[in-house]
Scaffold this active site. Structure first.
Site, short mmCIF file in Angstrom:
data_model
loop_
_atom_site.label_atom_id
_atom_site.label_comp_id
_atom_site.label_asym_id
_atom_site.label_seq_id
_atom_site.Cartn_x
_atom_site.Cartn_y
_atom_site.Cartn_z
CG ASP A 248 -1.64 -1.11 1.58
OD1 ASP A 248 -1.94 -1.84 0.64
OD2 ASP A 248 -1.96 -1.32 2.77
N1 URA Z 1 -1.00 -5.90 4.12
C1 URA Z 1 -1.48 -4.65 4.12
O1 URA Z 1 -2.47 -4.33 4.75
N2 URA Z 1 -0.83 -3.73 3.36
C2 URA Z 1 0.28 -4.01 2.65
O2 URA Z 1 0.84 -3.13 2.00
C3 URA Z 1 0.76 -5.33 2.69
C4 URA Z 1 0.10 -6.26 3.44
#
Ligand code: URA
Length: 234
Positions: free
Chosen positions: A102
């Site tokens: 993310d």
């Molecule tokens: N889980 C999440 O919530 N975000 C990420 O970027 C990777 C795993």
């Protein structure tokens, strides 16, 4: 493969632009001898403006993704490809991120142009552990490790329960979570499912490959030794 195609595929320019580079004498061998488009020269001996040619297809690299960058090429904001040489975005075969992190997550991100390798890394069948470090808004309530390990936790709008995951409580609000799959926003949704909230999230390891002090925003190419390490047990 013809030199002109090889160099164009590495993102140095269109075939027309690469042909112009040959005519300008910019493409040489390791001794500075000018090369021509139909010469046969080992990849490692080719120089463009005196610089070694980028690695051939089959590239695997690791990047320490900082917070604030997205993995999508379509995002109008900062994207992870901005941290790599601009040429890398123009390579054929395409250089893709291996899964995604993310925008608000930092840490280890792999990129490759090798589709089979990408599939092997992300496939839940490979069971390659991905280790996340999360800071939580609230203290753990105590039953999370057991629930995450159970293989029964069902996230909202999912049809299959999550695979068992290992939770290590380093502090009441700081945890290390090891997953073998990569569902959308998985870590954040797992903690939301137990009434908590992830304040910050960082991926520190994939398989046997730790981020190992690589500074945020930096990247490096992984060699054959690194690849074996990646698939070796941590
Ligand atoms: N889980 C999440 O919530 N975000 C990420 O970027 C990777 C795993």
């Amino acid at each position: 493969m013809k030199l002109i195609k090889l160099i164009a595929n590495l993102g140095y320019g269109s075939r027309k632009q690469v042909a112009a580079m040959f005519r300008a004498g910019m493409v040489t061998d390791a001794h500075g001898e000018v090369l021509y488009a139909d010469d046969q020269v080992p990849h490692e001996d080719i120089r463009i403006d005196g610089e070694p040619l980028d690695p051939p297809a089959g590239l695997l690299l690791m990047l320490h993704k900082p917070v604030g960058y997205t993995c999508s090429t379509k995002d109008a904001g900062r994207i992870v490809y901005d941290l790599l040489p601009p040429r890398f975005r123009l390579r054929s075969p395409v250089l893709s991120t291996v899964g995604r992190l993310d925008r608000d997550t930092s840490g280890l991100l792999l990129l490759t142009d090798d589709g089979a390798l990408l599939h092997r890394i992300v496939s839940p069948k490979t069971h390659l552990p991905k280790v996340y470090e999360a800071t939580l808004a609230q203290d753990l309530r105590g039953d999370e490790a057991q629930l995450f390990a159970s293989g029964t936790l069902m996230l909202e709008s999912e049809k299959e329960p999550l695979a068992p995951a290992h939770l290590e409580a380093v502090e009441p609000r700081f945890v290390r979570l090891t997953l073998t799959e990569g569902r959308y926003h998985q870590v954040r949704r797992m903690f939301a499912a137990v009434g908590n909230h992830v304040l910050s999230l960082h991926r520190s390891r994939i398989g046997g490959m730790p981020l190992n002090g690589l500074p945020a925003g930096q990247w490096r190419i992984l060699d054959d030794g690194d690849r074996s390490r990646l698939f070796a047990a941590p």
